[in-house]
Every structure is written in C-alpha cells, then in structure tokens.
Design an enzyme around this catalytic site. Structure first.
Site, PDB file in Angstrom:
ATOM      1  N   GLU A  48       0.059  -5.877   5.588  1.00  0.00           N
ATOM      2  CA  GLU A  48       1.363  -5.768   4.913  1.00  0.00           C
ATOM      3  C   GLU A  48       2.356  -6.757   5.520  1.00  0.00           C
ATOM      4  O   GLU A  48       3.117  -7.400   4.801  1.00  0.00           O
ATOM      5  CB  GLU A  48       1.906  -4.341   5.049  1.00  0.00           C
ATOM      6  CG  GLU A  48       1.181  -3.360   4.157  1.00  0.00           C
ATOM      7  CD  GLU A  48       1.573  -1.907   4.394  1.00  0.00           C
ATOM      8  OE1 GLU A  48       1.292  -1.085   3.514  1.00  0.00           O
ATOM      9  OE2 GLU A  48       2.146  -1.600   5.444  1.00  0.00           O
ATOM     10  N   SER A 103       0.840  -1.203   0.000  1.00  0.00           N
ATOM     11  CA  SER A 103       0.000   0.000   0.000  1.00  0.00           C
ATOM     12  C   SER A 103       0.876   1.254   0.000  1.00  0.00           C
ATOM     13  O   SER A 103       2.041   1.199   0.372  1.00  0.00           O
ATOM     14  CB  SER A 103      -0.876   0.020   1.248  1.00  0.00           C
ATOM     15  OG  SER A 103      -1.602  -1.175   1.329  1.00  0.00           O
ATOM     16  N   GLY A 159       2.361   3.940   7.778  1.00  0.00           N
ATOM     17  CA  GLY A 159       1.950   5.326   7.559  1.00  0.00           C
ATOM     18  C   GLY A 159       0.552   5.370   6.962  1.00  0.00           C
ATOM     19  O   GLY A 159      -0.201   6.323   7.162  1.00  0.00           O
ATOM     20  N   GLY A 160       0.207   4.335   6.230  1.00  0.00           N
ATOM     21  CA  GLY A 160      -1.129   4.249   5.627  1.00  0.00           C
ATOM     22  C   GLY A 160      -2.045   3.325   6.417  1.00  0.00           C
ATOM     23  O   GLY A 160      -3.108   2.930   5.923  1.00  0.00           O
ATOM     24  N   ASP A 177       6.356  -3.690  -1.642  1.00  0.00           N
ATOM     25  CA  ASP A 177       5.633  -2.746  -0.781  1.00  0.00           C
ATOM     26  C   ASP A 177       6.479  -1.501  -0.518  1.00  0.00           C
ATOM     27  O   ASP A 177       7.713  -1.550  -0.621  1.00  0.00           O
ATOM     28  CB  ASP A 177       5.309  -3.444   0.553  1.00  0.00           C
ATOM     29  CG  ASP A 177       4.183  -2.771   1.313  1.00  0.00           C
ATOM     30  OD1 ASP A 177       3.772  -1.668   0.908  1.00  0.00           O
ATOM     31  OD2 ASP A 177       3.705  -3.349   2.304  1.00  0.00           O
ATOM     32  N   SER A 189       1.797   5.349  -1.806  1.00  0.00           N
ATOM     33  CA  SER A 189       1.831   6.096  -3.071  1.00  0.00           C
ATOM     34  C   SER A 189       2.905   5.595  -4.033  1.00  0.00           C
ATOM     35  O   SER A 189       2.961   6.041  -5.177  1.00  0.00           O
ATOM     36  CB  SER A 189       2.053   7.578  -2.765  1.00  0.00           C
ATOM     37  OG  SER A 189       3.255   7.721  -2.024  1.00  0.00           O
ATOM     38  N   THR A 190       3.776   4.685  -3.599  1.00  0.00           N
ATOM     39  CA  THR A 190       4.818   4.168  -4.486  1.00  0.00           C
ATOM     40  C   THR A 190       4.317   2.936  -5.244  1.00  0.00           C
ATOM     41  O   THR A 190       4.765   2.650  -6.360  1.00  0.00           O
ATOM     42  CB  THR A 190       6.082   3.815  -3.670  1.00  0.00           C
ATOM     43  OG1 THR A 190       6.302   4.848  -2.721  1.00  0.00           O
ATOM     44  CG2 THR A 190       7.311   3.692  -4.535  1.00  0.00           C
ATOM     45  N   ASP A 246       7.950   3.649   5.197  1.00  0.00           N
ATOM     46  CA  ASP A 246       8.054   5.023   5.680  1.00  0.00           C
ATOM     47  C   ASP A 246       9.501   5.396   5.980  1.00  0.00           C
ATOM     48  O   ASP A 246       9.893   6.544   5.853  1.00  0.00           O
ATOM     49  CB  ASP A 246       7.175   5.197   6.921  1.00  0.00           C
ATOM     50  CG  ASP A 246       5.726   4.919   6.582  1.00  0.00           C
ATOM     51  OD1 ASP A 246       5.229   5.573   5.659  1.00  0.00           O
ATOM     52  OD2 ASP A 246       5.121   4.033   7.191  1.00  0.00           O
TER      53      ASP A 246
HETATM   54  O1  LIG Z   1       3.259   1.218   5.198  1.00  0.00           O
HETATM   55  C1  LIG Z   1       2.571   1.747   4.399  1.00  0.00           C
HETATM   56  C2  LIG Z   1       1.122   1.808   4.527  1.00  0.00           C
HETATM   57  O2  LIG Z   1       0.721   1.231   5.736  1.00  0.00           O
HETATM   58  C3  LIG Z   1       3.176   2.362   3.198  1.00  0.00           C
HETATM   59  O3  LIG Z   1       3.840   1.405   2.494  1.00  0.00           O
HETATM   60  C4  LIG Z   1       4.084   3.454   3.629  1.00  0.00           C
HETATM   61  O4  LIG Z   1       3.346   4.388   4.374  1.00  0.00           O
HETATM   62  C5  LIG Z   1       4.787   4.125   2.480  1.00  0.00           C
HETATM   63  O5  LIG Z   1       3.914   4.872   1.736  1.00  0.00           O
HETATM   64  P1  LIG Z   1       4.390   5.772   0.511  1.00  0.00           P
HETATM   65  O6  LIG Z   1       4.826   4.837  -0.570  1.00  0.00           O
HETATM   66  O7  LIG Z   1       3.161   6.566   0.151  1.00  0.00           O
HETATM   67  O8  LIG Z   1       5.491   6.652   1.000  1.00  0.00           O
END
Ligand SMILES: O=C(CO)[C@H](O)[C@H](O)COP(=O)(O)O
Length: 559
Positions: free
Chosen positions: A419, A341, A412-413, A397, A343-344, A400
C-alpha cells in the site's frame, strides 16, 4: 611429558613413563640416535625430543616444544643416578612435590596474568565511557548555556515591546483625556502637539506591526496561488502569536487592530483547489486551523443510482466515501490506477466500473495485495503491477485511522508494504473511509497499535526494540482460523505496537524511529502522503479533508 629409557644392546624399552601423553613414533626416533655417546634436543612436530645416550642406554625425555630443555636434561641426569629404574621410580622423579609446586605456581601465574589483562581491558572501556560522558556533559552544558542566553534575549525583546507599547498607550490615553475633557484654550497646549504625538504613535505602531505586516504577504500570495494553508499557518503562527500576546495587554484600540490582523491571517481567503483529475475546479474557502471548529464548504451533491441496494450505516458511509473519491479523482486521463485493500475498496471498484467499459478498457489497475487483485480480475479490469508501472496516476485506499493533518494508520489488513509503495508511486493518493476513521489524533480510535511488517526471523528482536522505543505491549499479530502468526502477501510477519498519546503527536518522528529498527520491513504510518481523505457519514454526507487544509462537505442524492 613422556620419559623413555631404552637399552640399545638388547633393543628393549626398559621404561616408558606416561606413554599416552605424547603420541610419537618412538622407533623412528631411536633408530636415528647414533650408537656412540651423544646428547641432543630436536623438534619433532609439536614435541621437543631431548635425549642422552650413554654406554648403550638411551634416556629420552619428550616434552611439548615450549618446555625448557634444561629441565629435561636435569631429569635425565636424575634418571642416570637411579639403579633400579621402573615407571614408578620415574614417576617419583617427575612428580616431585617441587615439580608439582612449580606447576601449580605456573598455573597461578597464568591466571594472574589473565586477570591483569582483563583489568587493563576493562580499564580501557571505563576510560572510553568516562570520555564519552565528559563529552556529553560538556555538550549539555553548552546547550544549556545557549538556551539560557536565547531565553534571556527573547524575554528582553518581549519586555521591550511591552514597555514601549504600554508607554505609548498610557501617554496616548492621557493626551486624549486632556483634549477630550478640557478645551484647548484651558490648557494652552497647542493643537500641533497633539498632532505630533499622534504621528509619533503611528510611527511606533508601524515599527511594532511591520513584522506582522510583512508576514501578511504570503497570505496575499495564497489568494493568487493555491499554496497549502497549513504551511502558511505554521510559518505565521508563532511570530504573530508572540506579537499578539505582548500587545493584547495594552489598550483596546491596539488589541482590536491586532485581532483584525490575526483574523486576516487565519481568515477565509478564497483559493482555488482542483478536486481531482476530472479537471473540475471547485471554489473552496480555506478554513481555520483544525483546533477551531471549521465550517466546511458545501459541494454539489453526489449522485447515486436509485437502484443501489440499501446498506448498514457504516457500509453506506464507506460507499459514499469511495464514490465521492472516485468522482473527484478518477478521470478519463487516469490510465494507471492503484487499488488499495480493505472493506471500503470494493466500493471504489464498484464506482469505477459504473464509469463504463469505454473508460476502463484503456486503464490498468495495480493491486496492493491478494484481495485487491481478486477484485480487479473479478470485475473484468486489466491487471498490472507496480514494477511495470512505477508511476501511477491515482491510488485510492482505505485507512484504519486518519488524523487532522492527514497522517494515517494503515495495515489493519497487513497490506501496508505494498500500500505504501503504491501510495508513493501515485501522483494522487486519496484515502477513503467511513466516519469512524476520522480522528483528531492517531491512536484515539485505532488502539491496537502501529502495524509493523517484519522479517520473520527478526520478529522477537523487533518486539524487544519497539518496547524499548516506548511501545506498550507490542504483540505479534496472530492468525484467525490459522494456527500461528499472520503472514503477509510478502511472506513477512506483522507486529502491532501500541503507543501512548504523546507519540502520536509527531507521527512522522515515530515512523522514522520504528523504521530504523533492524528487521523492520515497513511501518503502517502514512505521513504527509495523502492529497485528501474522504469520510462517508451514515447521514448520507461525505466530509473531504484536503492536504492544503481545506474541508468540504458533500451531500448525496439518489437519481
Ligand atoms: O490498511 C489497510 C489494509 O492493510 C486497510 O486499508 C485498512 O485496514 C482499512 O480497511 P477497511 O476499509 O476495511 O476499514
């Protein structure tokens, strides 16, 4: 206590004192009393009925069943001596000062008994505490003694080596000096003495360096088999360092030898690491441990379609990381793929889709949450779940923050429970992130704390307990554009628990301590799980940090 005086001839209740204190069927009791003179006590439910029937007058004293019947009959005796029996005269007899005094005394006695019981119970607890403290202090004492002995032994060992080495050096230098400044005939020292001395020195050096030489063996194995570089370093570092420290203080020649050995241990021993399930094997060179600045090995450039839209530097980094990770780790053999999950991850899907329909038609994609599920469906890929596919070929995946040893903060999400399940289920787990996430130590750039998923009803308790563990200002994560807390895909809450630097030096220990708290569902610390982390840089390159300690760099070109 209820007192009744009854005239059986006129069937009249003459006195019924304290009627409400005892609820009992008086008529039934009186009916059972024989007409002749009699005296008896018997139980009716919780009450003790004491009566005396004299010449048609029945005196009844009804008390609680535990009361003394002799007192009741003493009262009946007094009642018989009173000519004019009314409720107030009965009251006078019942509540005499002595009676009240007796009652007060009984109360005081009961309070004292209770207090003594409490004191005894507290005494027991104090005894337990004292015992436990004694145990702890004797254990601490034993531990201190053992550590002092150990320290002393280590000190003697070090000193012995130092003295021996120093002695060898001094004598060697003297001998060499004598032989270099004077001719053999001047001194008359036979040449074979010099030879003998040198042999002795060689033997001594061998004895001193033997442990080090033995430790070099794993390095040789490392050249043949791709063992993890970090584990070898860990096993070598302390003894090698100890020996080095002691000998550096001696002469230059010996220091030089050690330095050579030291660099042999840490040097670039070629090993072979599979960069992904594509089967492509790239020749890597193990780099030095992370504290020295590593020189990454260059990989062949990443090829991007010329038609790709240009992005902001950070987004560009995310895309590069995702593309490089997919190219190296998602092959035709990868049939079950875990999708993380954040934005990457959309760039991961983008690259997978670029691999073509023929590849993807045979694959199943497992999401880590609502967002990734949508991504999979929207891109026409086949959706599955981890309960159908408990073994996943590869999971990709975001993260953060990732440290030098590939420990990561995630969540973070708020998806870190699923995950982690998908990361653990995967044969290969890789992290994709932009350059901001590449850190030496966790907690450096990601300062909002360790995400902790908790059962909603336990959140307040967990908040208190993580604070007790040492977290500074742990907080319940609140929703944005939603009143109230963030609710995860699993219906739980999330606590963000920041810790000071020292805690992040051993993230696994921190993870275990948080995980042990009741009410915690999962902790967003992923320790020792990732095979590699791909960091995309705004300058168009990707840095690949692998679990075996290797670091590679890949540039990118547009086709
Ligand atoms: O752990 C996560 C969600 O629970 C995400 O992988 C993490 O927050 C990184 O997100 P992004 O790719 O947007 O920086």
């Amino acid at each position: 206590m209820r007192v009744v005086v009854y005239n059986s001839a006129s069937e009249q209740v003459l006195v019924d004192y304290n009627k409400d204190s005892v609820s009992i069927n008086l008529k039934q009791i009186i009916d059972k009393i024989p007409p002749n003179n009699s005296k008896l006590s018997y139980l009716v439910g919780d009450y003790l009925v004491n009566y005396e029937s004299i010449e048609g007058i029945i005196y009844l004293v009804i008390t609680n069943k535990d009361e003394d019947r002799h007192k009741a009959f003493a009262l009946i005796g007094k009642l018989q001596r009173v000519d004019d029996l009314t409720e107030s005269t009965v009251a006078g007899l019942v509540d005499t000062p002595t009676h009240q005094l007796q009652q007060n005394l009984n109360q005081v006695k009961q309070v004292m008994i209770d207090n003594v019981d409490n004191i005894i119970a507290r005494g027991d607890r104090i005894d337990n505490l004292v015992d436990r403290t004694n145990d702890m202090s004797s254990q601490a004492f034993a531990f201190r003694k053992r550590s002092t002995t150990l320290r002393r032994q280590m000190w003697y060992k070090n000193k012995r080596i130092q003295v021996l080495t120093g002695f060898v050096c001094v004598v060697s230098q003297c001998v060499l000096k004598v032989y270099s400044t004077h001719s053999y005939s001047d001194h008359g020292i036979p040449l074979h003495f010099l030879f003998l001395w040198l042999v002795l020195v060689a033997v001594l050096m061998l004895v001193l360096l033997l442990p080090l030489l033995l430790l070099l063996l794993p390095c040789t194995i490392c050249m043949t088999y791709p063992l993890t570089h970090s584990s070898i370093i860990a096993s070598l570092r302390s003894p090698a360092k100890a020996l080095l420290t002691t000998t550096t203080a001696t002469m230059n020649g010996i220091t030089c030898a050690h330095t050579l050995l030291y660099s042999a241990i840490h040097s670039h021993s070629p090993s072979s690491v599979n960069t992904g399930s594509t089967g492509s094997t790239t020749a890597f060179y193990s780099t030095k441990p992370s504290q020295s600045s590593p020189t990454p090995t260059k990989l062949s450039p990443l090829k991007l379609h010329a038609s790709l839209p240009s992005l902001s530097p950070t987004e560009q980094g995310k895309r590069l990381a995702a593309y490089a990770a997919v190219d190296a780790n998602v092959s035709l053999d990868s049939r079950v793929i875990g999708i993380g999950s954040g934005s990457t991850v959309p760039y991961v899907i983008e690259r997978i889709v670029q691999q073509g329909e023929e590849s993807n038609v045979q694959r199943v994609f497992i999401p880590t949450g609502f967002q990734s599920k949508e991504l999979i469906v929207q891109n026409g890929l086949v959706l599955g779940d981890v309960d159908q596919y408990p073994t996943i070929d590869v999971t990709l995946d975001g993260a953060d923050e990732v440290d030098n040893n590939l420990n990561a903060v995630k969540g973070g999400g708020a998806c870190h429970l699923r995950e982690k399940v998908l990361a653990e289920a995967a044969k290969i787990f890789v992290i994709v992130a932009d350059e901001r996430k590449n850190s030496k130590l966790l907690g450096t750039t990601w300062t909002q704390g360790v995400p902790i998923e908790v059962a909603p009803f336990a959140y307040a308790k967990v908040l208190k307990n993580v604070a007790k563990l040492g977290s500074t200002n742990p907080a319940l994560r609140m929703g944005i554009k939603k009143a109230g807390p963030v609710v995860t895909d699993n219906g739980n809450f999330v606590i963000d628990a920041p810790f000071s630097e020292s805690y992040y030096r051993d993230p696994k220990e921190l993870l275990m301590r948080i995980k042990m708290l009741t009410g915690v569902v999962e902790v967003g610390l992923f320790c020792g799980m990732a095979k590699a982390a791909y960091f995309g840089y705004s300058n168009g390159s990707v840095l690949i940090r692998s679990a075996d300690g290797t670091i590679c760099e890949q540039s990118s070109t547009h086709e």
